[in-house]
Design an enzyme around this catalytic site. Structure first.
Site, short mmCIF file in Angstrom:
data_model
loop_
_atom_site.label_atom_id
_atom_site.label_comp_id
_atom_site.label_asym_id
_atom_site.label_seq_id
_atom_site.Cartn_x
_atom_site.Cartn_y
_atom_site.Cartn_z
CG ASP A 41 -16.52 -6.37 35.32
OD1 ASP A 41 -15.90 -6.00 34.32
OD2 ASP A 41 -16.55 -7.55 35.70
CD GLU A 223 -15.39 -12.65 33.11
OE1 GLU A 223 -14.48 -12.77 33.94
OE2 GLU A 223 -15.38 -11.80 32.19
#
Length: 503
Positions: A41, A223
């Site tokens: 990420d 998320e």
């Protein structure tokens, strides 16, 4: 003797270069990727003093996921990136999971000194010891600050600033300043929904509300959220991005979004239906840069948890998407989020060719016109015919990546079933589809191709697809096909020069 030594030296040099090419043949040339080891990420993306900062989930000891750090890269244009030293290391509170960063202009945190506004990182601490104990409280939010433009960081002695109330997945804080009420808003992923918190100083947080229990897709855990306003037809529309894994439109990881109103406490969506940020398989954990004013620039992790640990790259794994400008567009009475390549990417363009009124019946070979030995390019075209067509990227070993439009289904697609190496994961070599959302008779496409990825922006960014692939050789051949025939009204092709510099 000298000639023999010279010949041996040259042979060694050639073999070294070939080995390097083979070793890194899938290396992205204008997308950010770490020099080595694992990345996922994007984190803490923020613009400050003329520099874009990209932090990212990083494991420096292997090219598979491990104890998370914050890696760091900087850029002046979001196109050419320089990898910096690791910013945040794991500590006694846990691994450093995803989060965001802000410029605390008013020094609400008190971390600033001598009139210098601090950069403040807000991130999730993930405690593996508590996780094994199954307390449900192993993730909590912490902060760190920098007074030297992100070069060094000091973790706050009062961490964590937001303890876990007993929610197993309690992570990925995206923080921004809410000016009307002079407070910070934290958008936090909490299992299968979003919880909003507020703070006057980034240190003490108050729960405001939650959203999403009965909205959107719930095929996996929520998320990496984001929340920001965009002006549309004179009205402020709030965009809430929520990444989800699994449960995407083409399996595995993906990003969904909601449009609505936010008053500093509650987010109220116009619709609870799912809208997808990107219909491809490889744009996850996508969030925007902070401190960019009215401009909203998105960047995602160009992979998918279905196969991220198995992709055949070495000595690194993963890259990011190109940066994308976001906007809103109405189609009939529905509003959609659109994304297009940032204009800064144009600086990498190399001479190409353009053509008007190109007739395509069967196959048109553009390889000789393109004269592209790298396979890196941008292709823009529009057509009013709305018949089936396909753009084919190919190479000398018979690999093909097909990007096209299916009129009967009114869908765009990317087919990577014959794109090269696909056997590392059973679901990788498939065809991905995306609905055409535009109602106009003209189809417009922008296709961005790197060494191992394509990004499709259709109809001014209404439909977007991102897919990675792993060809045996560079995709230097290019064809446009249509069985029934189309007329391409305007076609523009340009090469893209590499921007990545690996020290």
């Amino acid at each position: 003797m000298h000639k023999i030594l010279l010949a041996v030296f040259l042979l060694i040099a050639v073999l070294t270069v070939e080995a390097q090419e083979i070793k890194e043949k899938y290396r992205p040339q204008f997308h950010f990727s770490p020099k080595a080891n694992w990345m996922n990420d994007p984190n803490g993306m923020v613009y400050n003093n003329g520099v874009y900062h990209l932090f990212f989930q990083y494991y420096p000891d292997d090219k598979i996921w491990g104890p998370m750090h914050w890696g760091h890269a900087t850029s002046k244009d979001m196109v050419s990136w320089k990898e910096e030293p690791i910013a945040l290391y794991p500590d006694s509170l846990g691994y450093i999971f995803s989060g965001s960063a802000v410029v605390d202009v008013q020094n609400t945190s008190g971390f600033g000194k001598d009139g210098k506004a601090p950069l403040v990182a807000i991130f999730t601490h993930h405690n593996p010891i508590l996780e094994k104990q199954k307390t449900g409280k192993h993730e909590y939010q912490s902060i760190a600050y920098s007074l030297d433009d992100g070069k060094s960081w000091t973790k706050y002695s009062g961490n964590p600033v937001l303890p876990n109330p007993g929610i197993t997945d309690f992570r990925d804080p995206k923080v921004s300043w809410y000016a009307p009420q002079k407070k910070w808003i934290m958008t936090l992923a909490t299992k299968d929904r979003i919880t909003f918190y507020s703070s006057p100083n980034l240190k003490t947080w108050t729960r405001e509300s939650e959203f999403g229990a009965d909205a959107g897709a719930h095929g996996g855990v929520w998320e990496c959220p984001d929340l920001f306003p965009i002006m549309h037809n004179g009205k402020q529309v709030w965009v809430l991005i929520v990444n989800i894994n699994p449960g995407g439109p083409n399996k595995g990881s993906a990003g969904q979004y909601f449009l609505g109103d936010f008053d500093g406490k509650d987010f109220k969506a116009y619709s609870k239906e799912t809208k997808w940020l990107d219909f491809g398989a490889d744009n996850y954990a996508a969030v925007t840069f902070g401190n960019t004013g009215d401009r909203h620039v998105l960047l995602g992790w160009m992979s998918n948890w279905q196969y991220a640990n198995q992709v055949p790259t070495d000595p690194w794994r993963s890259a990011n998407t190109i940066a994308r400008d976001l906007g809103l567009k109405s189609v009939d009475k529905e509003i959609y989020l659109i994304s297009v390549p940032v204009k800064e990417l144009d600086a990498l363009s190399t001479p190409g060719f353009s053509q008007k009124s190109m007739q395509v019946k069967g196959q048109v070979d553009l390889t000789e016109k393109a004269k592209n030995a790298t396979g890196l390019f941008r292709l823009d075209f529009d057509t009013k015919n709305n018949a089936d067509f396909a753009i084919v990227l190919a190479n000398q070993s018979g690999n093909e990546l097909v990007i096209g439009y299916d009129k009967a289904a009114n869908q765009y697609y990317i087919d990577r079933s014959k794109s090269g190496k696909t056997d590392f994961e059973k679901g990788f070599g498939e065809k991905h589809t995306a609905p055409r959302l535009a109602k106009s008779t003209t189809i417009s496409l922008t296709l961005i191709a790197d060494a191992a990825s394509v990004e499709l922006f259709a109809d001014a960014g209404l439909t977007v697809m991102t897919d990675i692939f792993f060809p045996d050789y560079a995709m230097t051949k290019l064809y446009v096909k249509s069985v029934s025939g189309i007329t391409i009204d305007n076609l523009k092709y340009s090469g893209i020069r590499p921007s990545m510099v690996l020290n």
